[in-house]
Design a protein around this motif. Structure first.
Motif, mmCIF file in Angstrom:
data_model
loop_
_atom_site.group_PDB
_atom_site.id
_atom_site.type_symbol
_atom_site.label_atom_id
_atom_site.label_comp_id
_atom_site.label_asym_id
_atom_site.label_seq_id
_atom_site.Cartn_x
_atom_site.Cartn_y
_atom_site.Cartn_z
ATOM 1 N N THR A 59 0.818 -1.220 0.000
ATOM 2 C CA THR A 59 0.000 0.000 0.000
ATOM 3 C C THR A 59 0.852 1.270 0.000
ATOM 4 O OG1 THR A 59 -1.896 1.071 1.063
ATOM 5 C CG2 THR A 59 -0.194 0.224 2.522
ATOM 6 N N THR A 60 0.291 2.324 -0.516
ATOM 7 C CA THR A 60 0.912 3.647 -0.429
ATOM 8 C C THR A 60 0.837 4.102 1.030
ATOM 9 O OG1 THR A 60 0.267 4.191 -2.691
ATOM 10 C CG2 THR A 60 0.638 6.047 -1.213
ATOM 11 N N GLU A 82 -3.935 5.848 -13.232
ATOM 12 C CA GLU A 82 -3.141 5.151 -12.207
ATOM 13 C C GLU A 82 -2.884 3.729 -12.674
ATOM 14 O OE1 GLU A 82 -3.574 5.686 -7.902
ATOM 15 O OE2 GLU A 82 -3.982 3.543 -7.765
ATOM 16 N N ILE A 83 -1.626 3.335 -12.656
ATOM 17 C CA ILE A 83 -1.267 1.947 -12.984
ATOM 18 C C ILE A 83 -0.826 1.280 -11.685
ATOM 19 C CG2 ILE A 83 0.204 0.453 -14.389
ATOM 20 C CD1 ILE A 83 0.513 2.725 -16.385
ATOM 21 N N GLY A 84 -1.603 0.326 -11.202
ATOM 22 C CA GLY A 84 -1.306 -0.344 -9.932
ATOM 23 C C GLY A 84 -2.171 0.221 -8.819
ATOM 24 N N THR A 87 -5.535 -1.993 -3.094
ATOM 25 C CA THR A 87 -6.846 -1.746 -2.469
ATOM 26 C C THR A 87 -7.330 -0.305 -2.655
ATOM 27 O OG1 THR A 87 -5.839 -1.182 -0.352
ATOM 28 C CG2 THR A 87 -6.450 -3.496 -0.668
ATOM 29 N N TYR A 89 -5.598 2.924 -1.989
ATOM 30 C CA TYR A 89 -5.282 4.071 -1.120
ATOM 31 C C TYR A 89 -4.829 5.292 -1.941
ATOM 32 C CZ TYR A 89 -3.844 6.693 3.004
ATOM 33 O OH TYR A 89 -3.728 7.668 3.979
ATOM 34 N N SER A 90 -3.889 5.095 -2.880
ATOM 35 C CA SER A 90 -3.469 6.243 -3.709
ATOM 36 C C SER A 90 -4.603 6.672 -4.640
ATOM 37 C CB SER A 90 -2.201 5.909 -4.501
ATOM 38 O OG SER A 90 -2.374 4.748 -5.280
ATOM 39 N N PRO A 136 -3.569 -6.408 -17.503
ATOM 40 C CA PRO A 136 -2.268 -5.743 -17.604
ATOM 41 C C PRO A 136 -2.402 -4.367 -18.273
ATOM 42 C CG PRO A 136 -2.336 -7.768 -18.928
ATOM 43 C CD PRO A 136 -3.665 -7.642 -18.264
ATOM 44 N N ALA A 137 -1.626 -3.432 -17.792
ATOM 45 C CA ALA A 137 -1.764 -2.042 -18.259
ATOM 46 C C ALA A 137 -1.204 -1.814 -19.659
ATOM 47 C CB ALA A 137 -1.068 -1.110 -17.263
ATOM 48 N N PHE A 158 0.034 8.230 -12.314
ATOM 49 C CA PHE A 158 0.788 7.620 -11.211
ATOM 50 C C PHE A 158 1.080 6.168 -11.561
ATOM 51 C CE2 PHE A 158 0.706 5.744 -6.736
ATOM 52 C CZ PHE A 158 1.952 6.242 -6.384
ATOM 53 N N ASP A 160 2.583 2.693 -10.295
ATOM 54 C CA ASP A 160 2.931 1.995 -9.054
ATOM 55 C C ASP A 160 2.631 0.507 -9.232
ATOM 56 O OD1 ASP A 160 3.682 1.550 -6.459
ATOM 57 O OD2 ASP A 160 1.814 2.269 -5.564
ATOM 58 N N ASP A 162 4.190 -3.133 -11.824
ATOM 59 C CA ASP A 162 5.333 -4.005 -12.120
ATOM 60 C C ASP A 162 6.562 -3.202 -12.578
ATOM 61 O OD1 ASP A 162 3.511 -3.389 -14.142
ATOM 62 O OD2 ASP A 162 4.091 -5.086 -15.398
ATOM 63 N N TYR A 169 6.261 1.394 -19.933
ATOM 64 C CA TYR A 169 5.186 2.356 -19.669
ATOM 65 C C TYR A 169 5.634 3.757 -20.100
ATOM 66 C CZ TYR A 169 3.005 -1.271 -16.734
ATOM 67 O OH TYR A 169 2.430 -2.436 -16.288
HETATM 68 N N1 SAM Z 1 -1.037 2.236 -5.584
HETATM 69 C C1 SAM Z 1 -1.439 1.138 -4.731
HETATM 70 C C2 SAM Z 1 -1.868 1.618 -3.367
HETATM 71 O O1 SAM Z 1 -1.891 2.833 -3.120
HETATM 72 O O2 SAM Z 1 -2.195 0.778 -2.526
HETATM 73 C C3 SAM Z 1 -0.368 0.081 -4.606
HETATM 74 C C4 SAM Z 1 -0.105 -0.703 -5.851
HETATM 75 S S1 SAM Z 1 0.813 -2.176 -5.568
HETATM 76 C C5 SAM Z 1 2.386 -1.596 -5.070
HETATM 77 C C6 SAM Z 1 1.142 -2.797 -7.188
HETATM 78 C C7 SAM Z 1 -0.083 -3.257 -7.950
HETATM 79 O O3 SAM Z 1 0.282 -3.432 -9.322
HETATM 80 C C8 SAM Z 1 -0.658 -4.586 -7.492
HETATM 81 O O4 SAM Z 1 -1.993 -4.422 -7.053
HETATM 82 C C9 SAM Z 1 -0.598 -5.479 -8.725
HETATM 83 O O5 SAM Z 1 -1.706 -6.331 -8.873
HETATM 84 C C10 SAM Z 1 -0.515 -4.457 -9.851
HETATM 85 N N2 SAM Z 1 0.090 -4.929 -11.094
HETATM 86 C C11 SAM Z 1 1.142 -5.785 -11.232
HETATM 87 N N3 SAM Z 1 1.417 -5.977 -12.527
HETATM 88 C C12 SAM Z 1 0.537 -5.207 -13.236
HETATM 89 C C13 SAM Z 1 0.317 -4.971 -14.621
HETATM 90 N N4 SAM Z 1 1.086 -5.563 -15.548
HETATM 91 N N5 SAM Z 1 -0.668 -4.126 -14.987
HETATM 92 C C14 SAM Z 1 -1.447 -3.520 -14.048
HETATM 93 N N6 SAM Z 1 -1.283 -3.717 -12.722
HETATM 94 C C15 SAM Z 1 -0.311 -4.542 -12.324
#
Ligand code: SAM
Ligand code: CA
Length: 244
Positions: A59-60, A82-84, A87, A89-90, A136-137, A158, A160, A162, A169
């Motif tokens: 989490t952030t 937002e990528i990633g 849950t 939070y960001s 996947p993004a 943003f 956040d 892989d 990206y």
């Molecule tokens: N920003 C989030 C927060 O504030 O809690 C935290 C994100 S967490 C560090 C990384 C996230 O990236 C995970 O939920 C994971 O499922 C996702 N993820 C991993 N590979 C990905 C991809 N190829 N495309 C999109 N999301 C991906």
């Protein structure tokens, strides 16, 4: 005192630590003095839900959430990505900062975790700003780039997710963010491992992604299309302002 400093320094080498500051006490001071007292109720609720999840290390942090919320307001962001999500939070920090007609294209391969936080986002009255895409993004970005009208259309992005894809990206996002807009790459200090000696006892995933983070940091530093600022907030965030 010396002993205390040494043990704190030791603890800060541990993977998974939330702060890059020199002392835990100083980080706690920031949280307790300026972050927690001003944290919007829904963000607190989401933080507490997330704390019970087994992957909560992802989490952030609350101070980074506050930073993102402030940054988005400062730049008057409206159309964001937002990528990633995890849950959310960001995502919630972003959604609360945007105007009523603001938008966030949010992507994650995992919908389940997003849905864990979604009721809080709905209750906060900001879910209408979010378009969530599961998967996947990269292919989504490829689709967006194909359509000229998406070029230069994002105020803030943003990233956040892989770390081994950050440079992929970046190749696409540089077209999608507007000139004067900002891309934030998260975890660019990678738990401090970017300066760890070759024989440092790093966890497997930290060691694996470290080379990608190092490569990204080098590439961003010489990219003439952006101005950059690497901040020791959270696990390090590099802000890239597109200039051409
Ligand atoms: N920003 C989030 C927060 O504030 O809690 C935290 C994100 S967490 C560090 C990384 C996230 O990236 C995970 O939920 C994971 O499922 C996702 N993820 C991993 N590979 C990905 C991809 N190829 N495309 C999109 N999301 C991906
Ligand atoms: Ca992160």
């Amino acid at each position: 005192m010396a002993d205390q400093n040494q043990s704190e320094a030791g603890r800060h080498q541990e993977v998974g630590h939330k702060s890059l500051l020199q002392s835990d006490a100083l980080y706690q001071y920031i949280l307790e003095t300026s972050v927690y007292p001003r944290e919007p109720e829904p963000m607190k609720e989401l933080r507490e839900i997330t704390a019970k999840h087994p992957w909560n290390i992802m989490t952030t942090s609350a101070d980074e959430g506050q930073f993102l919320n402030m940054l988005l307001k400062l730049i008057n962001a409206k159309n964001t990505m937002e990528i990633g999500v995890y849950t959310g939070y960001s995502l919630l920090a972003t959604a609360l900062a945007l105007p009523e007609d603001g938008k966030i294209l949010a992507m994650d391969i995992n919908r389940e975790n997003y849905e864990l936080g979604l009721p809080v986002i709905q209750k906060a009255g900001v879910a209408h700003k979010i378009e969530f895409r599961e998967g996947p993004a990269l292919p989504v970005l490829d689709e967006l780039v194909k359509d000229e009208k998406n070029h230069g259309s994002y105020d803030f992005i943003f990233v956040d997710a892989d770390k081994d894809n950050y440079l992929n990206y970046h190749k696409r996002l540089i077209d999608l963010v507007k000139v004067g807009g900002v891309i934030g790459y998260d975890n660019t200090l990678w738990n401090g491992s970017v300066v760890a000696p070759p024989d440092a006892p790093l966890r497997k995933y930290v060691r694996y992604y470290r080379d990608f983070v190092l490569e990204l940091n080098k590439a961003l530093a010489v990219d003439p299309r952006i101005e950059i600022c690497m901040l020791p907030v959270g696990d390090g965030i590099t802000l890239c302002r597109r200039i051409s």
